[in-house]
Scaffold this motif. Structure first.
Motif, PDB file in Angstrom:
ATOM      1  N   PRO A  47       0.959  -1.053   0.223  1.00 11.82           N
ATOM      2  CA  PRO A  47      -0.154   0.098  -0.118  1.00 11.82           C
ATOM      3  C   PRO A  47       0.581   1.003   0.323  1.00 11.82           C
ATOM      4  O   PRO A  47       0.144   2.344  -0.686  1.00 11.82           O
ATOM      5  N   ALA A  48       2.097   1.268   0.596  1.00  9.42           N
ATOM      6  CA  ALA A  48       2.834   2.525   0.626  1.00  9.42           C
ATOM      7  C   ALA A  48       3.222   2.476  -0.886  1.00  9.42           C
ATOM      8  O   ALA A  48       3.478   4.075  -1.258  1.00  9.42           O
ATOM      9  N   ARG A  49       3.381   1.530  -1.017  1.00  8.43           N
ATOM     10  CA  ARG A  49       4.413   1.889  -3.047  1.00  8.43           C
ATOM     11  C   ARG A  49       3.135   2.154  -3.196  1.00  8.43           C
ATOM     12  O   ARG A  49       3.701   2.900  -4.176  1.00  8.43           O
ATOM     13  N   ARG A  50       1.826   1.935  -3.086  1.00 12.87           N
ATOM     14  CA  ARG A  50       0.777   2.472  -4.206  1.00 12.87           C
ATOM     15  C   ARG A  50       0.910   3.955  -3.622  1.00 12.87           C
ATOM     16  O   ARG A  50       0.680   4.968  -5.415  1.00 12.87           O
ATOM     17  N   THR A  51       0.841   4.272  -2.956  1.00 11.29           N
ATOM     18  CA  THR A  51       0.566   5.870  -2.388  1.00 11.29           C
ATOM     19  C   THR A  51       1.996   6.629  -2.996  1.00 11.29           C
ATOM     20  O   THR A  51       1.631   7.191  -3.936  1.00 11.29           O
ATOM     21  N   ALA A  52       2.958   5.570  -3.173  1.00 12.44           N
ATOM     22  CA  ALA A  52       4.286   6.446  -3.710  1.00 12.44           C
ATOM     23  C   ALA A  52       4.481   7.038  -4.949  1.00 12.44           C
ATOM     24  O   ALA A  52       4.086   8.023  -5.874  1.00 12.44           O
ATOM     25  N   VAL A  53       3.516   5.779  -5.268  1.00 12.30           N
ATOM     26  CA  VAL A  53       3.339   5.949  -7.308  1.00 12.30           C
ATOM     27  C   VAL A  53       1.936   7.189  -7.216  1.00 12.30           C
ATOM     28  O   VAL A  53       2.149   8.254  -8.199  1.00 12.30           O
ATOM     29  N   VAL A  54       0.853   7.076  -6.897  1.00 16.26           N
ATOM     30  CA  VAL A  54      -0.172   8.219  -6.519  1.00 16.26           C
ATOM     31  C   VAL A  54       0.334   9.442  -6.741  1.00 16.26           C
ATOM     32  O   VAL A  54       0.322  10.583  -7.267  1.00 16.26           O
ATOM     33  N   LEU A  55       1.240   9.671  -5.838  1.00 15.88           N
ATOM     34  CA  LEU A  55       1.725  11.056  -5.178  1.00 15.88           C
ATOM     35  C   LEU A  55       2.844  11.318  -6.455  1.00 15.88           C
ATOM     36  O   LEU A  55       2.499  12.977  -6.679  1.00 15.88           O
ATOM     37  N   GLY A  56       3.723  10.949  -6.375  1.00 14.13           N
ATOM     38  CA  GLY A  56       4.474  11.043  -7.886  1.00 14.13           C
ATOM     39  C   GLY A  56       3.868  11.608  -9.416  1.00 14.13           C
ATOM     40  O   GLY A  56       4.056  12.003 -10.063  1.00 14.13           O
ATOM     41  N   ALA A  57       2.854  10.895  -9.318  1.00 13.14           N
ATOM     42  CA  ALA A  57       1.854  10.862 -10.576  1.00 13.14           C
ATOM     43  C   ALA A  57       0.934  12.429 -10.478  1.00 13.14           C
ATOM     44  O   ALA A  57       0.796  13.295 -11.353  1.00 13.14           O
ATOM     45  N   LEU A  58       0.592  12.725  -9.348  1.00  9.71           N
ATOM     46  CA  LEU A  58       0.270  13.650  -8.949  1.00  9.71           C
ATOM     47  C   LEU A  58       1.040  15.069  -8.848  1.00  9.71           C
ATOM     48  O   LEU A  58       0.608  16.550  -9.778  1.00  9.71           O
ATOM     49  N   GLY A  59       1.806  14.968  -8.116  1.00  6.94           N
ATOM     50  CA  GLY A  59       3.342  15.556  -8.821  1.00  6.94           C
ATOM     51  C   GLY A  59       3.977  16.038 -10.396  1.00  6.94           C
ATOM     52  O   GLY A  59       4.158  17.413 -10.576  1.00  6.94           O
ATOM     53  N   LEU A  60       3.632  15.253 -11.092  1.00  9.95           N
ATOM     54  CA  LEU A  60       4.396  15.042 -12.656  1.00  9.95           C
ATOM     55  C   LEU A  60       2.879  16.202 -12.605  1.00  9.95           C
ATOM     56  O   LEU A  60       3.308  16.889 -14.127  1.00  9.95           O
TER      57      LEU A  60
END
Length: 78
Positions: A47-60
């Motif tokens: 779940p933490a990796r998914r959250t990190a990927v979502v945060l990265g996508a939103l940041g991009l």
């Protein structure tokens, strides 16, 4: 709000979200490197990796929006 200030705001948001994604991903890998069972570590990290990927996508996405605002501002689009 001018396009310049909107661009700065969006770029700042994008960099903040990208940094949060990197930190979250870094923290997610910590349990996987310790003396924890592999199954337990994966259950915690997923779940933490998914959250990190979502945060990265939103940041991009925010960086792209900020860049578009900058381009529109410097081309005097109105």
């Amino acid at each position: 709000m001018s396009l310049l200030s909107a661009g700065v705001t969006w770029l700042g948001l994008g960099l903040t979200l990208g940094t949060a994604g990197l930190v979250t991903y870094g923290l997610a890998t910590l349990p996987c490197s310790g003396g924890v069972r592999e199954e337990d570590a994966e259950a915690v990290c997923r779940p933490a990796r998914r959250t990190a990927v979502v945060l990265g996508a939103l940041g991009l996405a925010a960086v792209v929006v900020g860049t578009v605002c900058f381009v529109l501002h410097f081309r005097d689009f109105r």
